[in-house]
Design a protein around this motif. Structure first.
Motif, short mmCIF file in Angstrom:
data_model
loop_
_atom_site.label_atom_id
_atom_site.label_comp_id
_atom_site.label_asym_id
_atom_site.label_seq_id
_atom_site.Cartn_x
_atom_site.Cartn_y
_atom_site.Cartn_z
N ILE A 160 -15.77 -10.43 -22.43
CA ILE A 160 -15.14 -10.78 -23.87
C ILE A 160 -14.70 -9.54 -24.39
O ILE A 160 -13.79 -9.28 -25.12
CB ILE A 160 -16.14 -11.56 -24.56
N THR A 161 -15.46 -8.23 -24.01
CA THR A 161 -15.33 -7.04 -24.76
C THR A 161 -13.96 -6.33 -24.33
O THR A 161 -13.11 -5.90 -24.79
CB THR A 161 -16.31 -5.95 -24.25
N LEU A 162 -13.74 -6.89 -23.10
CA LEU A 162 -12.38 -6.49 -22.32
C LEU A 162 -11.15 -7.30 -23.23
O LEU A 162 -10.16 -6.48 -23.55
CB LEU A 162 -12.22 -6.73 -20.79
N ALA A 163 -11.48 -8.44 -23.37
CA ALA A 163 -10.36 -9.07 -24.23
C ALA A 163 -10.17 -8.75 -25.42
O ALA A 163 -8.89 -8.78 -25.93
CB ALA A 163 -10.72 -10.65 -24.07
N LEU A 164 -11.35 -8.34 -26.11
CA LEU A 164 -11.07 -7.92 -27.52
C LEU A 164 -10.43 -6.42 -27.50
O LEU A 164 -9.68 -6.23 -28.34
CB LEU A 164 -12.52 -7.74 -28.21
N PHE A 165 -10.62 -5.75 -26.62
CA PHE A 165 -10.13 -4.33 -26.42
C PHE A 165 -8.40 -4.51 -26.43
O PHE A 165 -7.60 -3.92 -26.66
CB PHE A 165 -10.60 -3.61 -25.25
N LEU A 166 -8.20 -5.42 -25.26
CA LEU A 166 -6.69 -5.46 -24.91
C LEU A 166 -6.09 -6.24 -26.14
O LEU A 166 -4.82 -6.11 -26.26
CB LEU A 166 -6.63 -6.49 -23.50
N ALA A 167 -6.78 -7.00 -27.08
CA ALA A 167 -6.13 -7.53 -28.19
C ALA A 167 -6.02 -6.68 -29.32
O ALA A 167 -5.33 -6.89 -30.20
CB ALA A 167 -6.66 -8.79 -28.44
N GLY A 168 -6.59 -5.45 -29.20
CA GLY A 168 -6.82 -4.29 -30.04
C GLY A 168 -7.59 -4.80 -31.28
O GLY A 168 -7.46 -4.33 -32.40
N SER A 169 -8.46 -5.78 -30.91
CA SER A 169 -9.37 -5.88 -31.92
C SER A 169 -10.83 -5.26 -32.17
O SER A 169 -11.54 -5.04 -32.91
CB SER A 169 -10.18 -7.66 -31.78
N ILE A 170 -11.04 -4.29 -31.20
CA ILE A 170 -11.98 -3.20 -31.07
C ILE A 170 -11.15 -2.13 -30.53
O ILE A 170 -10.56 -2.16 -29.78
CB ILE A 170 -13.25 -3.65 -30.35
N PRO A 171 -11.67 -0.83 -31.04
CA PRO A 171 -11.24 0.29 -30.79
C PRO A 171 -11.63 0.81 -29.56
O PRO A 171 -10.89 1.86 -29.00
CB PRO A 171 -11.53 1.24 -31.88
N GLU A 172 -12.64 0.74 -28.98
CA GLU A 172 -13.14 1.08 -27.68
C GLU A 172 -14.06 0.02 -26.97
O GLU A 172 -14.44 -0.99 -27.56
CB GLU A 172 -14.09 2.48 -27.95
N MET A 173 -14.48 0.43 -25.61
CA MET A 173 -15.33 -0.66 -24.92
C MET A 173 -16.52 -0.78 -25.18
O MET A 173 -17.44 -0.22 -24.44
CB MET A 173 -14.70 -0.35 -23.34
N THR A 174 -17.03 -1.05 -26.50
CA THR A 174 -18.36 -1.19 -26.77
C THR A 174 -18.68 -2.62 -27.23
O THR A 174 -17.99 -3.16 -27.91
CB THR A 174 -18.62 -0.14 -28.07
N VAL A 175 -19.87 -3.14 -26.55
CA VAL A 175 -20.13 -4.56 -26.70
C VAL A 175 -20.52 -4.60 -28.27
O VAL A 175 -21.55 -4.37 -28.67
CB VAL A 175 -21.13 -4.84 -25.92
N PRO A 176 -19.62 -5.77 -29.06
CA PRO A 176 -20.32 -6.01 -30.29
C PRO A 176 -21.46 -6.90 -30.20
O PRO A 176 -21.80 -7.77 -29.22
CB PRO A 176 -19.19 -6.64 -30.96
N PHE A 177 -22.45 -6.88 -31.32
CA PHE A 177 -23.63 -7.46 -31.61
C PHE A 177 -23.22 -9.15 -31.25
O PHE A 177 -23.94 -9.78 -30.64
CB PHE A 177 -24.57 -7.22 -32.66
N TRP A 178 -22.37 -9.63 -32.06
CA TRP A 178 -22.03 -11.06 -32.07
C TRP A 178 -21.66 -11.26 -30.44
O TRP A 178 -22.09 -12.48 -30.11
CB TRP A 178 -21.05 -11.47 -32.82
N VAL A 179 -21.15 -10.63 -29.61
CA VAL A 179 -20.83 -10.83 -28.28
C VAL A 179 -22.14 -10.97 -27.41
O VAL A 179 -22.34 -12.16 -26.56
CB VAL A 179 -19.87 -9.86 -27.80
N LYS A 180 -23.11 -10.22 -27.69
CA LYS A 180 -24.63 -10.08 -27.05
C LYS A 180 -24.95 -11.53 -27.15
O LYS A 180 -25.49 -12.12 -26.57
CB LYS A 180 -25.14 -9.00 -27.24
N LEU A 181 -25.26 -11.84 -28.58
CA LEU A 181 -25.73 -12.99 -29.37
C LEU A 181 -25.11 -14.19 -28.64
O LEU A 181 -25.79 -15.16 -27.97
CB LEU A 181 -25.61 -13.09 -30.70
N ALA A 182 -23.75 -14.60 -28.54
CA ALA A 182 -23.22 -15.49 -28.16
C ALA A 182 -23.20 -15.67 -26.65
O ALA A 182 -23.47 -16.92 -26.21
CB ALA A 182 -21.65 -15.37 -28.42
#
Length: 336
Positions: A202-224
């Protein structure tokens, strides 16, 4: 062609579905031995495993970073969420097939194979990160089952020596209690390694879409991801429980304790190193190692052979399925 946010939502949703199927498929890893030895009822064991899978998912991110940036080159697949979507679809297809057949194949390596197949279909053979795959995936693929077998064998030999003067009744009574702890350790280590794999995707998908600036796992991704795996585990995987708990080797509480403890130790060590190993491979070979310590004929080697075949097939089969999914998505205009 759908806008990126819609496609990204689809990718995240399917990733969480994969996490759910991973929990259902691999719930046997933590509970098969404790159920087969009648230490816990199936319902109690599944609920315990579900909660501890969720807890384990919050204990680290090293494996997530490997999955997000160590399998394919993010710069090459930049902007194509279709690659991640196809990878997940292929992995889910393979998971469902092996679940139907009752084979404890690796959800982890299905996901790795899916990423490789979809990336090659998109960008050619230069897209995968071969050095990282060799170091972080293929080497652990070989070493973790060997480590599981050896550690299960040696731990069982040690335990047999320690209880050699005890009566079978006392030994069973003691290890029925201890096996609850070993099963809990196994469930936690499963969440620590397996839930992180989907976090990385999911972090890779967010990074490819430009939704996050770097490959760091957001908290909501961990929770989900933690919640999805916990719910999947709670749904159970009874066909695979039967294979793991009864068909490989007839287990008693001391055997279940040895297998779970050895497997959890190997999985936890790999998780700290960021290696996305197969929890299924590891617990399967610790069960075989524990059985072999008693006598080689105690292991049903025909079933063990079927497991090895499923392991060998997983990465190429999932890669082919994901490549086909990518080409289908490209034909429909969803992927590019």
């Amino acid at each position: 062609m759908p806008d990126i946010p819609v496609l990204l939502i689809a990718v995240v949703g399917i990733a969480l579905l994969f996490d759910f199927t991973n929990g259902a498929h691999d719930s046997a890893n933590a509970i098969a031995t404790v159920v087969s030895t009648k230490v816990l009822s199936p319902l109690t064991a599944v609920c315990m495993a579900g909660v501890l899978n969720l807890v384990g998912a919050f204990l680290g991110t090293a494996v997530a970073h490997t999955m997000g940036s160590g399998i394919v080159r993010p710069d090459v697949v930049s902007g194509s969420q279709g690659v991640v979507l196809a990878a997940l679809m292929g992995a889910i297809i393979w998971n469902l097939l092996t679940w139907y057949w009752g084979l404890p194949s690796s959800s982890s390596h299905a996901l790795v194979g899916g990423l490789i197949g979809a990336a090659v279909a998109y960008g050619g053979w230069d897209t995968p990160s071969y050095g990282s795959i060799a170091h972080k995936v293929l080497l652990p693929l070989v070493l973790s089952p060997l480590a599981g077998f050896v550690s299960g064998y040696l731990l069982m030999v040690l335990l047999s020596w320690l209880v050699r003067r005890s009566t079978p009744h006392r030994v069973n009574g003691l290890f029925k209690k201890l096996q609850i702890l070993s099963s809990a350790f196994m469930a936690t280590s499963h969440g620590l390694n397996d839930a992180q794999k989907t976090m990385g995707i999911i972090t890779l998908a967010l990074f490819l879409a430009g939704s996050i600036p770097e490959m760091t796992v957001p908290f909501w991704v961990k929770l989900a991801c933690a919640a999805s795996m916990g719910l999947g585990t709670a749904s159970g995987g009874w066909k695979i429980v039967k294979t793991m708990g009864h068909k490989i080797f007839k287990l008693e509480p001391i055997h279940g304790f040895a297998a779970e403890t050895a497997a959890a130790a190997v999985i936890s060590g790999a998780s700290v190193l960021g290696a996305p190993i197969s929890t299924t491979h590891t617990i399967s070979t610790t069960v075989i190692g524990v059985g072999a310590s008693k006598r080689l004929s105690a292991v049903r080697w025909g079933v063990a052979g079927r497991l090895v075949m499923a392991w060998v097939m997983t990465i190429p089969a999932a890669a082919l399925a994901s490549a086909a999914c990518y080409w289908l998505l490209a034909l429909t205009g969803i992927a590019r």
